[in-house]
Design a protein around this motif. Structure first.
Motif, short mmCIF file in Angstrom:
data_model
loop_
_atom_site.label_atom_id
_atom_site.label_comp_id
_atom_site.label_asym_id
_atom_site.label_seq_id
_atom_site.Cartn_x
_atom_site.Cartn_y
_atom_site.Cartn_z
N CYS A 22 -7.86 28.09 8.80
CA CYS A 22 -6.79 27.25 9.34
C CYS A 22 -5.81 26.91 8.23
CB CYS A 22 -7.41 25.98 9.92
SG CYS A 22 -6.22 24.75 10.40
N CYS A 24 -5.06 24.12 7.17
CA CYS A 24 -5.60 23.03 6.35
C CYS A 24 -6.72 23.54 5.43
CB CYS A 24 -6.11 21.89 7.21
SG CYS A 24 -7.71 22.20 7.97
N THR A 26 -9.47 24.91 6.22
CA THR A 26 -10.85 24.84 6.74
C THR A 26 -11.12 26.12 7.51
OG1 THR A 26 -10.61 22.47 7.01
CG2 THR A 26 -12.41 23.52 8.23
N CYS A 38 -9.09 24.15 15.08
CA CYS A 38 -9.72 23.69 13.85
C CYS A 38 -10.30 22.28 14.05
CB CYS A 38 -8.69 23.69 12.73
SG CYS A 38 -9.31 22.91 11.25
N CYS A 41 -8.69 19.50 11.32
CA CYS A 41 -7.36 18.89 11.48
C CYS A 41 -6.92 18.89 12.95
CB CYS A 41 -6.33 19.63 10.64
SG CYS A 41 -6.00 21.30 11.22
ZN LIG Z 1 -7.34 22.70 10.13
#
Ligand SMILES: [Zn+2]
Ligand SMILES: [Zn+2]
Length: 444
Positions: A22, A24, A26, A38, A41
């Motif tokens: 993702c 972010c 992750t 995700c 986030c």
């Molecule tokens: Zn994320």
């Protein structure tokens, strides 16, 4: 920690899962059959509640926000108490008074109309007829105790009745008078008729995706309605709101207004519309008030029914039963897909696995079991985002799950034996086939 950090793993992750990264940073797990999102986030979680434009839309938004705040305040109050309990407050008293006014109006209208019919002149008698017809429309609706194609009697399903009786006895309520097993993804409990006989309806689509212990929790919640002090289901309030609902439908202006070329008919329709609009708006307003004034007592009663379910079937089973409620769209999706396949199969006359030996419920269970934990988690978060609930009478599902988490854990008072589970399966064979046929031949 977030409220869903402890979601129990009900199924193993499928082999089809693939990880992606993702924005972010992750790792977002993805199954090609479901939305990639995700959990860290909440990127690509799903559509947010619609932001609407215009004055009436803004008013509606403000009303929704006020409802949401009230629901959250109530949750905070209840989660601070050791256990839920029936509740009577000023709002409840107002709702009971409104219902009383509805019943009084009907009584006055009925007796007044009879008096006019007996004592009036010809024209006055006509008014009496109209008044009496209106009173009949407004009469308290008690419902009718009726067996239908989904009803099972005690000789057809002795073990199912046996389990229901055990749950009822554990909660100290009367045994159920009738059990219905219908195709839907829900369950309900209600009392009908003058004798207030109880009817438990088990929706197979929900029943089939639950484990035996979760089914006990579902029964625990439903029988909990017999002792949770929910005045909305009581004779006084329920019959008043049913009467108002039928009055609301009857006075809906669009029912009578049709586009006719004949000017007399048009004038007649327009007059009828004008005459109906005031009672229609008024009944709508009274219904809304009844809903508002019973929101707190009603939701308290539902939380109490969940507490009672935990007492009967354990906190863990109640929690996972509640989690299954957010899978309604998955069930709907499978039904739609299977209905289309079935239709195509019929039209091409191919005799395949989709033939008579096809077991919709087995297919449903396999599909639900194959849903990965990330998708279940997404459904729960979307449900929380939208404050979704099984219907307008229940609190948001995510708050019910949260309360089940916050209460001290309870062990099951009732567990089912393997032989009992198998016996109920056998008892439901015929109704399962009928329900599958109804699902596959309906317009999903
Ligand atoms: Zn994320
Ligand atoms: Zn309920």
């Amino acid at each position: 920690m977030c409220a869903y950090g402890m979601i129990s793993v009900m199924t193993s992750l499928p082999a089809a899962s693939a990880d992606s990264l993702c924005s972010c940073s992750t790792r977002a797990s993805a199954d090609p059959r479901f939305v990639t999102w995700c959990p860290a986030c909440e990127g690509n979680l799903g559509p947010a509640p619609d932001a609407q434009r215009g004055r009436s839309a803004r008013r509606q938004d403000a009303r929704r926000a006020a409802d949401r705040a009230a629901v959250e305040r109530l949750y905070a109050e209840i989660s601070g108490e050791a256990t839920s309990r029936p509740w009577r407050d000023g709002a409840w008293f107002t709702a009971m008074t409104i219902a009383g006014a509805v019943h009084l109006t009907t009584a006055v209208l009925a007796t007044g109309s009879v008096w006019l019919l007996v004592n009036g002149t010809f024209l006055i008698r006509f008014l009496g007829v109209v008044g009496f017809a209106t009173a009949v429309l407004l009469r308290p609706r008690l419902g009718r105790f009726r067996r239908d194609e989904w009803s099972l009697n005690r000789t057809e399903a002795p073990h199912l009745y046996g389990i229901a009786n055990r749950v009822a006895a554990e909660l100290g309520v009367r045994p159920v008078d009738l059990i219905r097993v219908a195709p839907e993804f829900n369950a309900s409990y209600g009392k009908t008729g003058l004798r207030r006989r109880s009817v438990l309806t088990i929706g197979l689509a929900l029943w089939e995706v639950l484990t035996p212990q979760e089914r006990v929790a579902l029964l625990g919640h439903e029988f909990g309605h017999a002792r949770n002090g929910d005045s909305r289901r009581g004779l006084w309030l329920h019959s008043a709101s049913e009467a108002l609902a039928s009055w609301y439908e009857f006075t809906r202006p669009s029912r009578t207004f049709t586009t006719e070329s004949d000017p007399f008919t048009m004038i007649g329709n327009a007059t009828a519309t004008l005459l109906l609009i005031v009672p229609h708006k008024l009944t709508g307003l009274i219904l809304l008030l009844l809903h508002r004034y019973t929101l707190r007592t009603g939701q308290r009663a539902e939380y109490l029914a969940d507490d009672l379910a935990a007492r009967v079937a354990s906190s863990a089973a109640t929690r996972s039963m509640l989690e299954a409620l957010v899978l309604d769209k998955s069930v709907e999706h499978l039904f739609q897909r299977q209905t289309v396949i079935r239709r195509q199969t019929r039209s091409s006359r191919i005799n395949s696995r989709r033939g008579d030996d096809f077991d919709l419920w087995q297919e449903l269970r396999e599909y639900i079991t194959s849903i990965p934990e990330t998708e279940r988690l997404r459904r729960l978060r979307v449900s929380a985002l939208h404050m979704a609930s099984v219907d307008t009478t229940h609190p948001p599902t995510h708050l019910r799950i949260r309360l089940a988490d916050e209460r001290p854990p309870q062990e099951a008072a009732i567990t089912l034996r393997e032989t009992e589970i198998a016996a109920v399966e056998t008892e439901l064979t015929a109704v399962r086939a009928r329900a599958a046929h109804a699902v596959l031949t309906s317009n999903y």
